[in-house]
Design a protein around this motif. Structure first.
Motif, short mmCIF file in Angstrom:
data_model
loop_
_atom_site.label_atom_id
_atom_site.label_comp_id
_atom_site.label_asym_id
_atom_site.label_seq_id
_atom_site.Cartn_x
_atom_site.Cartn_y
_atom_site.Cartn_z
N PHE A 35 13.42 78.55 7.56
CA PHE A 35 12.59 78.21 6.57
C PHE A 35 13.34 77.84 5.25
O PHE A 35 13.06 77.18 4.44
CB PHE A 35 11.62 79.31 6.43
N ALA A 59 14.87 74.84 5.25
CA ALA A 59 14.01 73.54 5.13
C ALA A 59 13.34 73.38 3.76
O ALA A 59 13.06 72.50 3.04
CB ALA A 59 12.71 73.62 6.08
N ALA A 60 13.00 74.80 3.04
CA ALA A 60 12.18 74.79 1.84
C ALA A 60 13.07 74.46 0.81
O ALA A 60 12.55 74.05 -0.27
CB ALA A 60 11.49 75.97 1.76
N LEU A 116 11.65 66.25 4.40
CA LEU A 116 10.32 67.09 4.82
C LEU A 116 9.45 66.90 3.82
O LEU A 116 9.59 66.73 2.72
CB LEU A 116 10.67 68.50 5.09
N LYS A 128 5.72 69.36 2.17
CA LYS A 128 5.81 70.61 1.87
C LYS A 128 5.89 71.75 3.10
O LYS A 128 5.62 71.55 4.15
CB LYS A 128 4.44 70.66 1.21
N VAL A 129 6.82 72.36 2.70
CA VAL A 129 7.36 73.64 3.74
C VAL A 129 6.33 74.62 3.71
O VAL A 129 6.50 75.39 2.64
CB VAL A 129 8.65 73.84 3.83
#
Length: 221
Positions: free
Chosen positions: A20, A23-24, A35, A37-38
């Motif tokens: 997470f 990714a964020a 990506l 919105k994570v």
């Protein structure tokens, strides 16, 4: 303990929180992986953790059956040096290994209630249904820091309150210093040299009271 409420579920949550965080916060983007919105789906994360626990404990149960090992579930007490009693039935063996796992050391004034999900031990921290906005970790030991790291990556404001002037006592001092620096980069804050006096719950929130050893002043979080 390891498979059910220890290393395996905690490492599953650590892995999920690391993915997470990557990714964020742009780690994937730097490699050209774009990506939207994570968001974190706590229920799905918990389900994946539980699946890992189920697979491994189920595997051991299969190995017991395959190798004709009797698995007796229940509370045991010794009748003599070679006999234990479980649910009123005696079981004898030449050698008996006592491997009970572990339990959390109680802290005066801090009442753990995992069912309420506010003041929890390491077992309760593994099953929180949502990511808390803030969290106090009492003690700078490896298990508390591990769970603090999980939730810090998921967005929780984590403060570690430790009695000594360093983390992970009993480990090499240089390792502890480097470890604290790494955790600090993850967003964890540290209050060292602080003796926790107690913790109370009101309105679904906890208040932790501690005294600084250097001047005996009292503070709350």
């Amino acid at each position: 303990t390891c498979l059910n409420v220890g290393c395996i579920p905690s490492k599953a949550l650590l892995h999920a929180s690391e993915l997470f965080d990557e990714a964020a916060h742009g780690a994937m983007a730097r490699h050209g992986i774009k990506l939207g919105k994570v968001e974190i789906d706590v229920a799905a994360m918990q389900a994946e953790k539980s699946a890992a626990v189920g697979d491994l404990t189920g595997g051991i149960a299969f190995l017991f059956t395959k190798n004709k090992v009797d698995w007796i579930k229940g509370y045991a007490s010794f009748r003599d040096a070679h006999t234990i009693e479980v649910a009123g039935k005696a079981h004898s063996a030449k050698d008996i290994v006592i491997a009970t796992g572990s339990s959390v050391t109680p802290l005066p004034g801090v009442e753990v209630d995992n069912d309420k999900g506010v003041i929890v031990d390491s077992t309760g921290a593994l099953v929180l249904p949502a990511v808390p906005k803030s969290m106090v970790v009492i003690g700078g030991g490896v298990i508390g820091l591990e769970m603090g790291s999980v939730y810090a990556r998921l967005g929780t404001k984590v403060t570690v309150v430790e009695y000594l002037d360093r983390l992970i006592p009993g480990n090499d001092a240089e390792v502890a210093k480097t470890f604290q620096r790494i955790l600090g980069k993850q967003g964890l804050a540290f209050t060292l040299g602080a003796a926790v006096q107690g913790a109370t719950v009101e309105g679904g929130k906890a208040t932790v009271t501690y005294k600084l050893r250097k001047d005996d002043s009292t503070h709350t979080i």
